[in-house]
Design a protein around this motif. Structure first.
Motif, short mmCIF file in Angstrom:
data_model
loop_
_atom_site.label_atom_id
_atom_site.label_comp_id
_atom_site.label_asym_id
_atom_site.label_seq_id
_atom_site.Cartn_x
_atom_site.Cartn_y
_atom_site.Cartn_z
N ALA A 127 0.84 -1.20 0.00
CA ALA A 127 0.00 0.00 0.00
C ALA A 127 0.88 1.26 0.00
CB ALA A 127 -0.92 -0.01 1.21
N ALA A 128 1.94 1.25 0.79
CA ALA A 128 2.84 2.41 0.83
C ALA A 128 3.55 2.61 -0.51
CB ALA A 128 3.87 2.24 1.95
N LEU A 129 3.90 1.52 -1.17
CA LEU A 129 4.55 1.63 -2.48
C LEU A 129 3.59 2.19 -3.53
CD1 LEU A 129 6.62 -1.67 -2.56
CD2 LEU A 129 7.51 0.66 -2.42
N ILE A 130 2.32 1.88 -3.39
CA ILE A 130 1.33 2.43 -4.33
C ILE A 130 1.15 3.93 -4.07
CG2 ILE A 130 -1.14 2.40 -4.92
CD1 ILE A 130 -1.02 -0.66 -4.44
N VAL A 131 1.09 4.31 -2.80
CA VAL A 131 0.88 5.72 -2.46
C VAL A 131 2.15 6.55 -2.71
CG1 VAL A 131 0.35 7.30 -0.55
CG2 VAL A 131 -0.91 5.16 -0.79
N PHE A 132 3.32 5.98 -2.37
CA PHE A 132 4.59 6.68 -2.54
C PHE A 132 5.50 5.89 -3.48
CE2 PHE A 132 3.19 7.45 1.88
CZ PHE A 132 2.94 8.81 1.78
N PRO A 133 5.36 6.07 -4.80
CA PRO A 133 6.16 5.29 -5.75
C PRO A 133 7.67 5.49 -5.60
CG PRO A 133 4.42 6.50 -6.88
CD PRO A 133 4.43 6.96 -5.46
N LYS A 134 8.12 6.62 -5.07
CA LYS A 134 9.55 6.86 -4.91
C LYS A 134 10.16 5.93 -3.86
CE LYS A 134 9.60 11.66 -6.38
NZ LYS A 134 9.96 13.03 -6.03
N LEU A 135 9.34 5.38 -3.00
CA LEU A 135 9.80 4.45 -1.98
C LEU A 135 10.36 3.18 -2.62
CD1 LEU A 135 9.98 3.98 1.09
CD2 LEU A 135 7.70 2.99 0.97
N GLN A 136 9.86 2.85 -3.81
CA GLN A 136 10.33 1.64 -4.50
C GLN A 136 11.82 1.70 -4.78
OE1 GLN A 136 8.51 0.84 -8.28
NE2 GLN A 136 9.88 -0.86 -8.70
N LEU A 137 12.32 2.84 -5.18
CA LEU A 137 13.74 2.97 -5.49
C LEU A 137 14.60 2.67 -4.27
CD1 LEU A 137 13.63 6.22 -7.65
CD2 LEU A 137 13.82 3.86 -8.44
N LEU A 138 14.12 3.08 -3.10
CA LEU A 138 14.86 2.85 -1.87
C LEU A 138 14.83 1.38 -1.48
CD1 LEU A 138 16.32 4.04 0.64
CD2 LEU A 138 14.06 4.23 1.68
N VAL A 139 13.65 0.77 -1.55
CA VAL A 139 13.46 -0.61 -1.07
C VAL A 139 13.99 -1.63 -2.08
CG1 VAL A 139 11.69 -2.28 -0.44
CG2 VAL A 139 11.51 0.05 0.35
N GLU A 140 13.98 -1.29 -3.35
CA GLU A 140 14.35 -2.26 -4.38
C GLU A 140 15.77 -2.78 -4.21
OE1 GLU A 140 13.89 -2.73 -9.20
OE2 GLU A 140 13.91 -0.73 -8.32
N GLN A 141 16.70 -1.93 -3.87
CA GLN A 141 18.10 -2.34 -3.69
C GLN A 141 18.23 -3.40 -2.60
OE1 GLN A 141 20.39 1.14 -2.86
NE2 GLN A 141 22.02 0.50 -4.23
N ALA A 142 17.64 -3.13 -1.46
CA ALA A 142 17.73 -4.06 -0.33
C ALA A 142 16.99 -5.36 -0.64
CB ALA A 142 17.18 -3.42 0.93
N ALA A 143 15.84 -5.25 -1.30
CA ALA A 143 15.07 -6.44 -1.63
C ALA A 143 15.85 -7.34 -2.59
CB ALA A 143 13.73 -6.04 -2.24
N ASN A 144 16.49 -6.75 -3.57
CA ASN A 144 17.30 -7.55 -4.50
C ASN A 144 18.49 -8.20 -3.79
OD1 ASN A 144 15.68 -7.13 -6.73
ND2 ASN A 144 16.78 -5.29 -7.35
N ALA A 145 19.09 -7.49 -2.85
CA ALA A 145 20.20 -8.07 -2.09
C ALA A 145 19.72 -9.25 -1.25
CB ALA A 145 20.83 -7.01 -1.19
N LEU A 146 18.55 -9.12 -0.63
CA LEU A 146 18.00 -10.24 0.14
C LEU A 146 17.66 -11.43 -0.75
CD1 LEU A 146 15.66 -8.45 2.70
CD2 LEU A 146 17.72 -9.74 3.20
N LEU A 147 17.08 -11.15 -1.90
CA LEU A 147 16.72 -12.23 -2.82
C LEU A 147 17.95 -12.94 -3.38
CD1 LEU A 147 13.74 -10.65 -4.78
CD2 LEU A 147 13.66 -12.51 -3.13
#
Length: 118
Positions: free
Chosen positions: A38-58
């Motif tokens: 829901a936060a990513l839908i409301v604040f699309p710029k948050l994706q750029l921040l979270v994407e790096q860490a998510a890819n590292a975890l994956l």
């Protein structure tokens, strides 16, 4: 990267809190993931921040299964003498899951065919 991990942990904690306060029959991390979506839908710029860490975890996801594997090996010793019951329950639950999935797919296929004909 640290800020991204902080955001991920924040949403996990928020999910745990929401589940605890509202007494929802849902795991806290799942609720946190829904809040993050829901936060990513409301604040699309948050994706750029979270994407790096998510890819590292994956990229290192297999390492997260090591503790679970160790737990299974340690718990296996306590299951000695009960192997027949354990194997039987795994086989029966697998067959039951396959049967329910097949029935659901058959039902969904039937509904789709009815919708097409209407």
């Amino acid at each position: 990267m640290l800020a991204a991990f902080a955001v991920l942990l924040l949403f996990q904690c928020l999910g745990e809190g929401v589940v605890f306060v509202l007494r929802l029959p849902l795991p806290g991390p799942v609720a946190g993931m829904l809040l993050l979506v829901a936060a990513l839908i409301v604040f699309p710029k948050l994706q750029l921040l979270v994407e790096q860490a998510a890819n590292a975890l994956l990229a290192h996801l297999s390492l997260l299964f090591v503790p679970a594997g160790v737990g299974i090996v340690v718990a296996a010793a306590s299951g000695s003498g009960h192997w027949l019951a354990i194997v039987a329950s795994v086989v029966v639950s697998t067959l039951l899951a396959l049967a329910v999935t097949g029935l659901l797919l058959r039902g969904m296929k039937g509904e789709r065919a009815k919708d097409r004909d209407a």
